[in-house]
Enzyme design. Structure first.
Site, short mmCIF file in Angstrom:
data_model
loop_
_atom_site.label_atom_id
_atom_site.label_comp_id
_atom_site.label_asym_id
_atom_site.label_seq_id
_atom_site.Cartn_x
_atom_site.Cartn_y
_atom_site.Cartn_z
N PRO A 230 39.35 -4.83 85.03
CA PRO A 230 40.68 -5.01 84.45
C PRO A 230 40.67 -5.59 83.03
CG PRO A 230 40.28 -6.60 86.20
CD PRO A 230 39.17 -5.59 86.27
N ASN A 231 41.58 -5.04 82.25
CA ASN A 231 41.87 -5.46 80.87
C ASN A 231 40.84 -4.98 79.85
OD1 ASN A 231 44.32 -6.95 81.48
ND2 ASN A 231 42.98 -8.41 82.51
N HIS B 125 34.61 -12.61 89.49
CA HIS B 125 34.72 -13.97 89.99
C HIS B 125 35.57 -14.07 91.26
CE1 HIS B 125 33.26 -14.44 85.96
NE2 HIS B 125 34.40 -14.00 85.44
N ARG C 40 31.47 -20.46 79.01
CA ARG C 40 32.93 -20.46 79.10
C ARG C 40 33.39 -21.32 80.28
NH1 ARG C 40 35.09 -14.49 78.46
NH2 ARG C 40 37.01 -15.69 78.06
N ILE D 273 30.24 -8.95 78.42
CA ILE D 273 30.20 -8.92 76.96
C ILE D 273 30.02 -10.34 76.42
CG2 ILE D 273 31.58 -8.38 74.91
CD1 ILE D 273 33.03 -6.27 76.81
N SER D 274 30.79 -11.26 76.97
CA SER D 274 30.69 -12.66 76.54
C SER D 274 29.64 -13.38 77.38
CB SER D 274 32.06 -13.35 76.71
OG SER D 274 32.43 -13.37 78.08
N ASN E 27 30.74 -3.73 84.59
CA ASN E 27 31.37 -4.94 84.09
C ASN E 27 32.66 -5.09 84.91
OD1 ASN E 27 32.68 -7.02 82.88
ND2 ASN E 27 32.38 -6.29 80.78
N ARG F 232 42.43 -6.84 71.24
CA ARG F 232 42.92 -8.21 71.43
C ARG F 232 41.71 -9.14 71.51
NH1 ARG F 232 46.91 -5.72 70.97
NH2 ARG F 232 48.87 -5.71 72.11
N ASP G 103 31.06 -6.07 98.59
CA ASP G 103 30.80 -5.31 99.83
C ASP G 103 30.52 -3.84 99.51
OD1 ASP G 103 31.10 -7.56 101.41
OD2 ASP G 103 33.13 -7.06 102.08
N GLU H 170 24.69 -5.65 86.24
CA GLU H 170 25.98 -6.28 85.91
C GLU H 170 25.98 -6.66 84.43
OE1 GLU H 170 26.53 -9.75 88.35
OE2 GLU H 170 28.27 -10.45 87.21
N TYR I 219 35.62 -11.01 72.29
CA TYR I 219 35.07 -9.73 72.75
C TYR I 219 34.70 -8.76 71.62
CZ TYR I 219 36.82 -11.48 77.18
OH TYR I 219 37.05 -12.25 78.28
N ARG J 278 34.21 -18.98 85.49
CA ARG J 278 33.48 -17.74 85.13
C ARG J 278 31.99 -17.86 85.43
NH1 ARG J 278 37.41 -14.90 82.10
NH2 ARG J 278 38.77 -16.35 80.99
O1 CA2 Z 1 32.56 -11.06 79.19
C1 CA2 Z 1 32.94 -10.15 79.94
O2 CA2 Z 1 32.57 -8.97 79.80
C2 CA2 Z 1 33.92 -10.44 81.06
O3 CA2 Z 1 33.56 -9.65 82.19
C3 CA2 Z 1 35.28 -10.03 80.54
C4 CA2 Z 1 36.43 -10.37 81.49
C5 CA2 Z 1 36.36 -11.83 81.94
O4 CA2 Z 1 37.35 -12.07 82.93
C6 CA2 Z 1 34.99 -12.16 82.51
O5 CA2 Z 1 34.98 -13.53 82.87
C7 CA2 Z 1 33.91 -11.90 81.48
C8 CA2 Z 1 37.76 -10.14 80.79
C9 CA2 Z 1 37.94 -8.75 80.31
C10 CA2 Z 1 39.16 -8.73 79.47
O6 CA2 Z 1 38.89 -7.91 78.37
C11 CA2 Z 1 39.67 -8.05 77.28
C12 CA2 Z 1 39.22 -7.45 76.15
C13 CA2 Z 1 39.92 -7.56 74.99
C14 CA2 Z 1 41.12 -8.25 74.98
C15 CA2 Z 1 41.58 -8.82 76.13
C16 CA2 Z 1 40.87 -8.72 77.30
#
Ligand code: CA2
Length: 149
Positions: free
Chosen positions: A11-12, A81, A108, A102-103, A75, A19, A88, A99, A24, A112
């Site tokens: 998601p997102n 989390h 963090r 990106i961050s 990802n 954003r 499963d 897995e 990111y 996380r």
């Molecule tokens: O660091 C990562 O790749 C994460 O999987 C990204 C997730 C976060 O919940 C994980 O803890 C770490 C969030 C993805 C949201 O992606 C966005 C990208 C740009 C702007 C807003 C959200």
């Protein structure tokens, strides 16, 4: 061993590059897909690249991967989390799973730091920005090659 790899995004991640660039970066998910497809050509891999904001769709793609894929790069974003259901599903998949984050999730918030998906993943990449996806693809290709040898 199939050389088809599923690259799954949670998601997102459709907002990547649009954003929160301080966390990111500026690269979009379309850019990531293009980089992955370029490398897949070099590594002689086929790719299915997907993103969804819906947990069930990610689970359905993992089920599809069971039928035809030699590896998964995932990802799971925030589902990392929270999702026992994705864990499963991955536990029913027998080939390599890498897995990607990106961050650097360990730098963090504490929530996380725990990943359900890491209980299944053969390796985890975090904090390398979007380069993590191509690093993960290289690892999956190596694992496929080792199994075939
Ligand atoms: O660091 C990562 O790749 C994460 O999987 C990204 C997730 C976060 O919940 C994980 O803890 C770490 C969030 C993805 C949201 O992606 C966005 C990208 C740009 C702007 C807003 C959200």
């Amino acid at each position: 061993m199939s050389r088809l790899v599923y690259v799954l995004n949670g998601p997102n991640l459709n907002l990547l590059g649009k954003r929160q660039p301080h966390i990111y970066g500026h690269v979009t998910l379309a850019d990531v897909e293009a980089e992955c497809r370029k490398l897949a050509g070099e590594l002689k891999l086929d790719l299915r690249f997907h993103q969804s904001n819906r947990e069930y769709e990610i689970i359905d793609w993992i089920h599809a991967a069971r039928e035809e894929a030699g590896g998964i790069v995932i990802n799971p974003a925030a589902f990392t989390h929270t999702s026992v259901a994705i864990l499963d599903a991955l536990n029913t998949f027998e080939a390599p799973v890498v897995e990607v984050h990106i961050s650097n999730v360990h730098k963090r918030e504490a929530f996380r730091h725990h990943s359900y998906v890491s209980l299944r993943a053969d390796g985890v990449i975090a904090g390398f920005g979007t380069q993590g996806y191509t690093l993960a693809l290289r690892r999956v290709a190596r694992l496929i090659d080792e199994k075939a040898a």
